[in-house]
Design a protein around this motif. Sequence first.
Motif, mmCIF file in Angstrom:
data_model
loop_
_atom_site.group_PDB
_atom_site.id
_atom_site.type_symbol
_atom_site.label_atom_id
_atom_site.label_comp_id
_atom_site.label_asym_id
_atom_site.label_seq_id
_atom_site.Cartn_x
_atom_site.Cartn_y
_atom_site.Cartn_z
ATOM 1 N N LYS A 256 7.323 -4.161 15.491
ATOM 2 C CA LYS A 256 8.336 -4.003 16.534
ATOM 3 C C LYS A 256 8.656 -2.528 16.771
ATOM 4 C CE LYS A 256 10.564 -8.402 15.407
ATOM 5 N NZ LYS A 256 11.755 -9.020 14.772
ATOM 6 N N ALA A 257 8.235 -1.681 15.825
ATOM 7 C CA ALA A 257 8.606 -0.265 15.838
ATOM 8 C C ALA A 257 7.421 0.650 16.182
ATOM 9 C CB ALA A 257 9.189 0.125 14.482
ATOM 10 N N ARG A 258 6.491 0.153 17.006
ATOM 11 C CA ARG A 258 5.368 0.940 17.511
ATOM 12 C C ARG A 258 4.296 1.236 16.463
ATOM 13 N NH1 ARG A 258 7.081 4.696 22.545
ATOM 14 N NH2 ARG A 258 9.065 3.736 23.043
ATOM 15 N N PHE A 259 4.157 0.376 15.487
ATOM 16 C CA PHE A 259 3.052 0.457 14.543
ATOM 17 C C PHE A 259 2.230 -0.823 14.643
ATOM 18 C CE2 PHE A 259 6.358 3.102 12.582
ATOM 19 C CZ PHE A 259 5.643 4.264 12.349
ATOM 20 N N GLU A 260 0.965 -0.712 14.300
ATOM 21 C CA GLU A 260 0.188 -1.902 13.988
ATOM 22 C C GLU A 260 0.170 -2.004 12.478
ATOM 23 O OE1 GLU A 260 -4.345 -3.347 14.700
ATOM 24 O OE2 GLU A 260 -3.069 -3.028 16.461
ATOM 25 N N ALA A 261 0.473 -3.200 11.963
ATOM 26 C CA ALA A 261 0.611 -3.354 10.511
ATOM 27 C C ALA A 261 -0.114 -4.614 10.051
ATOM 28 C CB ALA A 261 2.094 -3.403 10.127
ATOM 29 N N PRO A 262 -1.443 -4.573 9.975
ATOM 30 C CA PRO A 262 -2.187 -5.744 9.501
ATOM 31 C C PRO A 262 -1.848 -6.045 8.036
ATOM 32 C CG PRO A 262 -3.631 -4.104 10.537
ATOM 33 C CD PRO A 262 -2.323 -3.448 10.313
ATOM 34 N N VAL A 263 -1.551 -7.288 7.756
ATOM 35 C CA VAL A 263 -1.315 -7.718 6.373
ATOM 36 C C VAL A 263 -2.647 -8.203 5.820
ATOM 37 C CG1 VAL A 263 -0.065 -9.301 4.855
ATOM 38 C CG2 VAL A 263 1.068 -8.328 6.876
ATOM 39 N N VAL A 264 -3.115 -7.542 4.763
ATOM 40 C CA VAL A 264 -4.447 -7.812 4.240
ATOM 41 C C VAL A 264 -4.371 -8.097 2.744
ATOM 42 C CG1 VAL A 264 -5.628 -6.454 6.000
ATOM 43 C CG2 VAL A 264 -4.849 -5.328 3.906
ATOM 44 N N PRO A 265 -5.264 -8.972 2.237
ATOM 45 C CA PRO A 265 -5.253 -9.280 0.806
ATOM 46 C C PRO A 265 -5.950 -8.226 -0.043
ATOM 47 C CG PRO A 265 -6.944 -10.558 1.892
ATOM 48 C CD PRO A 265 -6.225 -9.806 2.977
ATOM 49 N N ASP A 266 -6.629 -7.281 0.618
ATOM 50 C CA ASP A 266 -7.450 -6.289 -0.081
ATOM 51 C C ASP A 266 -7.090 -4.887 0.386
ATOM 52 O OD1 ASP A 266 -8.346 -6.647 2.493
ATOM 53 O OD2 ASP A 266 -10.478 -6.722 1.981
ATOM 54 N N VAL A 267 -5.822 -4.537 0.257
ATOM 55 C CA VAL A 267 -5.364 -3.268 0.816
ATOM 56 C C VAL A 267 -6.098 -2.076 0.208
ATOM 57 C CG1 VAL A 267 -3.430 -2.965 -0.805
ATOM 58 C CG2 VAL A 267 -3.304 -1.965 1.489
ATOM 59 N N THR A 268 -6.513 -2.180 -1.053
ATOM 60 C CA THR A 268 -7.201 -1.043 -1.669
ATOM 61 C C THR A 268 -8.541 -0.758 -1.007
ATOM 62 O OG1 THR A 268 -8.158 -2.482 -3.374
ATOM 63 C CG2 THR A 268 -6.100 -1.342 -3.916
ATOM 64 N N ARG A 269 -9.160 -1.760 -0.396
ATOM 65 C CA ARG A 269 -10.426 -1.532 0.304
ATOM 66 C C ARG A 269 -10.218 -0.571 1.477
ATOM 67 N NH1 ARG A 269 -13.885 -3.927 4.141
ATOM 68 N NH2 ARG A 269 -12.185 -5.229 4.893
ATOM 69 N N TRP A 270 -9.093 -0.681 2.135
ATOM 70 C CA TRP A 270 -8.761 0.232 3.220
ATOM 71 C C TRP A 270 -8.310 1.585 2.680
ATOM 72 C CZ3 TRP A 270 -9.884 -0.882 8.172
ATOM 73 C CH2 TRP A 270 -10.207 -2.203 8.463
ATOM 74 N N GLN A 271 -7.605 1.566 1.563
ATOM 75 C CA GLN A 271 -7.123 2.826 0.994
ATOM 76 C C GLN A 271 -8.271 3.697 0.487
ATOM 77 O OE1 GLN A 271 -4.382 0.962 -1.787
ATOM 78 N NE2 GLN A 271 -2.645 1.873 -0.703
ATOM 79 N N TYR A 272 -9.277 3.082 -0.127
ATOM 80 C CA TYR A 272 -10.412 3.884 -0.594
ATOM 81 C C TYR A 272 -11.211 4.439 0.573
ATOM 82 C CZ TYR A 272 -9.891 3.249 -5.604
ATOM 83 O OH TYR A 272 -9.432 3.313 -6.905
ATOM 84 N N ALA A 273 -11.283 3.700 1.680
ATOM 85 C CA ALA A 273 -11.934 4.239 2.873
ATOM 86 C C ALA A 273 -11.169 5.456 3.388
ATOM 87 C CB ALA A 273 -12.012 3.164 3.956
ATOM 88 N N LYS A 274 -9.847 5.357 3.393
ATOM 89 C CA LYS A 274 -9.024 6.497 3.818
ATOM 90 C C LYS A 274 -9.171 7.646 2.829
ATOM 91 C CE LYS A 274 -5.665 8.763 5.959
ATOM 92 N NZ LYS A 274 -4.318 8.651 5.398
ATOM 93 N N LEU A 275 -9.284 7.351 1.543
ATOM 94 C CA LEU A 275 -9.459 8.399 0.540
ATOM 95 C C LEU A 275 -10.699 9.232 0.829
ATOM 96 C CD1 LEU A 275 -8.715 9.692 -2.250
ATOM 97 C CD2 LEU A 275 -10.182 7.956 -3.287
#
Length: 339
Positions: A177-196
Amino acid sequence: MRYIIIGAGAVGGAVGARLAEVGHEVVLVARGAQYTALREHGLRFLAPDGEHTHRLPVVDGPSALGELRTDDVLVLAVKTQDSEVALDTWGPAPVRGGGTAAEQLPLVCAQNGVESQRLALRRFRHVYGVCVWLPSTFVEPGVVSAAGTPLTGILHLGRYPHGTDDTARRIAADLEKARFEAPVVPDVTRWQYAKLLSNLANAVEAVSGPLTGQAAESLYARVRAEGEAVLQAAGIPYASGAEQKEMRGDKVHLVPLAGAQRGGGSSWQSLTRGTGTIEADHLNGEIVLLGRLHGVPTPLNELLQRLATTFARERRAPGSLPVAELVRLADEAVAHAAG
């Protein structure tokens, strides 16, 4: 839910401002000049849709709030090197009705890297990780900018170490509601390591300036290749470049903001502000750690970790090491490791 933003800098300030704009209760936690500026003048938030000033409650610790509420959400947005102090400070805070924050409340780690949520899980029962893709800048005390439009950022969210739940979905709904997209995922670390892997460039940018030109881009490619080799050896999955590109699309387009030129990323900003610390130990240093654990040489990331932390400790100007000199040092480091 009331959101307590622990670390009202670039990321925390932007998230807090956007949540406040859509009517959520927000408390900002800051220290030093930022605390003073927020208390006296409010949070000035610069964005493509204009400049907004938010007069929000500002505290320097949990004692200023008394007992925390059962509907509080703690959003940890300090740099990773400051996480231990923040966790030690907020974990024992009492919650109305009994128990402590560490026992009762959700803690959302909205930070680069993966280390803070590990630290948090030693203290807090309910830890959530976020992969933060939010181009934002700490302009000066009390002033934060975020240049993304039509969305301000994309924040993948999930329980740590894995899974989802209703709390994650409620937080995500508030963020969306606050101008973000916020996908809820069961494997958040998979996205975090990609960002790393992307964040490995932060140290290059911090010591030698923006990654423009073939020499800097080629060096980053070598640094990233080290990181990918380490993650493969460690058996750590990460989202592919194609998957990230598909997710982001044209959802966050950066536009110039008057009075808020974005000079560089989070590590560049740390050097610009002369904080004396930098995230390199938890970005390039994460690759170094995993490399040592799994027998993969990481001379380039070791070099960047050492240079970035030296720059921060000695308060050197960001971008002051010529790219050619950095490439020379990198070649020497690789040759030494091979010899």
